[in-house]
Design an enzyme around this catalytic site. Structure first.
Site, PDB file in Angstrom:
ATOM      1  N   LYS A 159       0.074  27.790  34.332  1.00  0.00           N
ATOM      2  CA  LYS A 159      -0.572  28.087  35.598  1.00  0.00           C
ATOM      3  C   LYS A 159       0.123  29.281  36.248  1.00  0.00           C
ATOM      4  O   LYS A 159       1.356  29.369  36.267  1.00  0.00           O
ATOM      5  CB  LYS A 159      -0.510  26.883  36.533  1.00  0.00           C
ATOM      6  CG  LYS A 159      -1.221  25.644  36.006  1.00  0.00           C
ATOM      7  CD  LYS A 159      -2.728  25.816  35.987  1.00  0.00           C
ATOM      8  CE  LYS A 159      -3.426  24.526  35.593  1.00  0.00           C
ATOM      9  NZ  LYS A 159      -4.894  24.641  35.649  1.00  0.00           N
ATOM     10  N   HIS A 190     -13.599  22.623  28.903  1.00  0.00           N
ATOM     11  CA  HIS A 190     -12.577  22.227  29.869  1.00  0.00           C
ATOM     12  C   HIS A 190     -12.357  20.720  29.892  1.00  0.00           C
ATOM     13  O   HIS A 190     -13.297  19.940  29.975  1.00  0.00           O
ATOM     14  CB  HIS A 190     -13.014  22.684  31.274  1.00  0.00           C
ATOM     15  CG  HIS A 190     -12.184  22.133  32.383  1.00  0.00           C
ATOM     16  ND1 HIS A 190     -12.620  21.112  33.207  1.00  0.00           N
ATOM     17  CD2 HIS A 190     -10.932  22.443  32.811  1.00  0.00           C
ATOM     18  CE1 HIS A 190     -11.685  20.827  34.092  1.00  0.00           C
ATOM     19  NE2 HIS A 190     -10.649  21.615  33.879  1.00  0.00           N
TER      20      HIS A 190
END
Length: 339
Positions: A138, A269
């Site tokens: 991230k 996803h």
């Protein structure tokens, strides 16, 4: 996180299991919508999956044809496909027409923003040692220098041979995204994910056209139409549809068909237990996201080997709900009569 499960039975004893989810708000709303539209399936032929998707959609059309309403439909749609594959004695991937028996996989859960850098390095190395093929980090810190430092440190720690991705989760504006994508070119990333707002198709398209590093996006979109707009704008190199979010396997396959025609790569996803099958049925090699968050809900586990996730050969999804899942259940409702 809230999970919505559908357990389905036919009069001749065939069964199917479906799922949808909400990571934040929306779980009770999905359940309420599902409970309202479920009676529309009674008495129907479960093989008519596309017809039944439309029937469920129009049963709740006043709530819209995307978002929460279609996410509720997704659980029924997955259950219908699971039932059909079980009845045929095939895995879901084989029912759909698999191109491969395993898919490339990458880990996300060890690379969150709150994870200290030293722990980030430990987590990344542990995932590679476990056999997971790629690592996703991230990014999107207020201090951009921290993002660069973390990506550089992980790349140096793992070496150039380990596939590495980053995910900005829509945190950058256009100028910042331009700068960060330019800086990240040096790290040989598999992709840069959601550098901009999920609906900024023009901005994503400009990045995709400007840089060698592929742009990935699509996970937040909740309909075939929204993905169609993204594809038409050439706003992604990797498309990232989420089957439960778009309304199940029926709309996912429509999106995948458009993506294939446009020459896009696919990286579904979340929900690896479902997407391992859908990824195996895409024409070109796909990436599937390894998240172990849902593992306590099922009795079965996916096998990881040599950087790849093995497609289960058990009929259907190859899943059954665990006792833990039933213990965590807060609400349930039943329709029709048991066979």
């Amino acid at each position: 996180m809230a999970m919505l499960f559908v357990e389905m039975q036919t009069h001749d004893g065939h069964e199917g299991l479906g799922l949808s989810y909400s990571k934040r708000a929306g779980g009770p709303g999905q359940f309420a919508h599902a409970a309202e539209i479920a009676p529309a399936l009674l008495g129907e032929d479960p093989s008519d999956i596309a017809k039944l998707w439309n029937k469920l959609c129009w049963a709740g059309a006043s709530a819209g044809r995307s978002g929460l309403s279609t996410q509720a439909i997704g659980a029924f749609d997955v259950a219908l496909y699971d039932l059909k594959a079980r009845r045929a004695g095939l895995s879901l991937a084989k029912l759909l027409g698999a191109y491969r028996d395993s898919v490339a996989c990458y880990n996300t859960s060890g690379g969150f923003l709150h994870t200290p850098l030293e722990q980030l390095l430990v987590n990344a190395a542990a995932s590679v040692e476990r056999g997971i093929g790629g690592i996703k980090l991230k990014v999107g810190q207020p201090d951009r220098a921290l993002d660069i430092e973390r990506v550089e440190a992980v790349r140096k720690h793992l070496g150039d041979h380990v596939p590495l991705m980053v995910d900005a989760n829509q945190q950058w504006d256009r100028p910042t995204a331009q700068r960060m994508c330019r800086i990240f070119e040096q790290f040989n990333l598999v992709w840069i994910e959601e550098p901009l707002d999920a609906y900024d198709h023009e901005g994503h398209a400009a990045l995709a056209a400007s840089f060698d590093t592929p742009i990935a996006t699509g996970e937040m979109l909740t309909s075939v139409m929204e993905h169609g707009d993204l594809i038409r704008h050439r706003a992604a190199d990797y498309l990232m549809p989420d089957a439960p979010r778009v309304g199940g396997i029926t709309p996912f396959l429509r999106i995948a068909g458009q993506a294939e025609a446009a020459g896009l790569m696919l990286a579904p996803h979340f929900a690896m237990e479902l997407h391992v099958h859908l990824g195996a049925a895409y024409a070109t090699e796909t990436w599937v996201e390894h998240f172990d968050w849902l593992e306590p809900l099922f009795n079965e586990r996916l096998e990881i080997k040599d950087g790849r996730m093995i497609v289960p050969t058990r009929p259907g999804l190859g899943l059954s709900l665990s006792e833990q899942a039933r213990a965590w259940t807060r609400e349930k409702v039943e329709f029709g009569t048991r066979p």
